[in-house]
Design a protein around this motif. Structure first.
Motif, PDB file in Angstrom:
ATOM      1  N   HIS A   1      46.241  53.902  53.934  1.00 19.11           N
ATOM      2  CA  HIS A   1      44.857  53.223  53.465  1.00 19.11           C
ATOM      3  C   HIS A   1      44.189  54.021  52.407  1.00 19.11           C
ATOM      4  O   HIS A   1      42.825  53.833  52.168  1.00 19.11           O
ATOM      5  N   CYS A   2      44.720  55.153  51.996  1.00 18.97           N
ATOM      6  CA  CYS A   2      44.230  56.091  51.059  1.00 18.97           C
ATOM      7  C   CYS A   2      44.671  55.422  49.595  1.00 18.97           C
ATOM      8  O   CYS A   2      45.793  54.980  49.378  1.00 18.97           O
ATOM      9  N   LEU A   3      43.760  55.364  48.751  1.00 14.73           N
ATOM     10  CA  LEU A   3      43.902  54.595  47.474  1.00 14.73           C
ATOM     11  C   LEU A   3      44.466  55.772  46.619  1.00 14.73           C
ATOM     12  O   LEU A   3      44.266  56.803  46.334  1.00 14.73           O
ATOM     13  N   ARG A   4      45.230  55.309  45.513  1.00 22.98           N
ATOM     14  CA  ARG A   4      45.687  56.117  44.710  1.00 22.98           C
ATOM     15  C   ARG A   4      45.593  55.495  43.387  1.00 22.98           C
ATOM     16  O   ARG A   4      45.100  54.570  42.903  1.00 22.98           O
TER      17      ARG A   4
ATOM     18  N   GLN B   1      48.520  59.705  41.561  1.00 23.06           N
ATOM     19  CA  GLN B   1      47.831  60.649  42.278  1.00 23.06           C
ATOM     20  C   GLN B   1      46.483  60.000  42.930  1.00 23.06           C
ATOM     21  O   GLN B   1      45.942  58.878  42.920  1.00 23.06           O
ATOM     22  N   LEU B   2      46.272  60.805  43.991  1.00 23.74           N
ATOM     23  CA  LEU B   2      45.355  60.461  45.177  1.00 23.74           C
ATOM     24  C   LEU B   2      43.844  60.360  44.302  1.00 23.74           C
ATOM     25  O   LEU B   2      43.478  61.177  43.690  1.00 23.74           O
ATOM     26  N   GLN B   3      43.285  59.109  44.815  1.00 26.55           N
ATOM     27  CA  GLN B   3      41.785  58.888  44.338  1.00 26.55           C
ATOM     28  C   GLN B   3      40.874  59.759  45.253  1.00 26.55           C
ATOM     29  O   GLN B   3      40.924  59.671  46.387  1.00 26.55           O
TER      30      GLN B   3
ATOM     31  N   THR C   1      39.223  55.398  50.348  1.00 21.68           N
ATOM     32  CA  THR C   1      40.054  54.741  51.345  1.00 21.68           C
ATOM     33  C   THR C   1      39.711  53.251  51.041  1.00 21.68           C
ATOM     34  O   THR C   1      38.644  52.832  50.596  1.00 21.68           O
ATOM     35  N   GLY C   2      40.485  52.627  51.841  1.00 18.43           N
ATOM     36  CA  GLY C   2      40.138  50.875  51.911  1.00 18.43           C
ATOM     37  C   GLY C   2      39.114  50.777  52.762  1.00 18.43           C
ATOM     38  O   GLY C   2      38.543  51.465  53.500  1.00 18.43           O
TER      39      GLY C   2
END
Length: 202
Positions: free
Chosen positions: A134-137, A142-144, A153-154
């Motif tokens: 659920h974590c956005l990239r 790379q991680l946002q 996250t969503g």
């Protein structure tokens, strides 16, 4: 020491260079275009990566020079070189080194080999299991991460997920420094406190 350079690079700990670690510099880095971020990382790499204190470099060079003059060379620097082969015996290692400008190869035996090749940060989402999905990239994978170190996250995730460390791509070179941990922790604490504060009726 076998490496592509002539020796070790001095660490830049001058006052002007150290300004890159200030909280204000993190603000500027975070808001900068991607090409500027890459430029800044290139400029200030010598403050943190593949560098050695100047007094250590000078001491090593003096020792190497003295040993060479005395004919007792134990400390040896092989510049513009790379290891092309390793063969391990019971108690020795046979190393073959290539001098890059000419291609000439030299083999010798040593007691041990230490590979100081650096590291890459691991993906922090591996620790989160299914929640990591659920974590956005970003487009580059790379991680946002928000400015307050909260992972983007969503909409179905109600909790905050914060990271300490793997944010160099968004927050700059100070992200991995232990000396800045307290500053980052303070920013995360303020973010948590603000998020938990009840809304005041106007």
């Amino acid at each position: 020491m076998i490496g592509g350079r002539n020796g070790y690079t001095p660490a830049d700990d001058s006052p002007f260079a150290n300004r890159i670690f200030d909280p204000a510099a993190v603000d500027h880095f975070y808001d900068a275009p991607e090409q500027v971020k890459r430029m800044l990382m290139d400029y200030y790499g010598s403050t943190n990566y593949s560098v050695v204190d100047l007094d250590v470099i000078q001491a090593l060079y003096r020792r190497m020079y003295q040993e060479k003059v005395l004919g007792q060379e134990r400390l040896r620097f092989m510049h513009a070189s790379r290891v092309v082969d390793l063969v391990e015996d019971a108690d020795r290692v046979r190393v073959t080194v290539e001098f890059l400008p000419t291609g000439e190869r030299t083999a010798f035996e040593v007691d041990a080999v230490v590979c100081a090749t650096g590291y890459r940060s691991s993906d922090p989402l591996q620790l989160l299991g299914e929640l990591g999905e659920h974590c956005l990239r970003r487009e580059d994978g790379q991680l946002q991460v928000e400015r307050d170190y909260r992972v983007t996250t969503g909409g179905d995730v109600r909790c905050g997920i914060y990271v300490q460390g793997p944010t160099e791509h968004t927050h700059g070179i100070s992200s991995t420094l232990l000396s800045n941990t307290a500053v980052r922790a303070g920013e995360i604490a303020r973010s948590l406190t603000h998020a938990a504060a009840p809304a005041l009726a106007g």
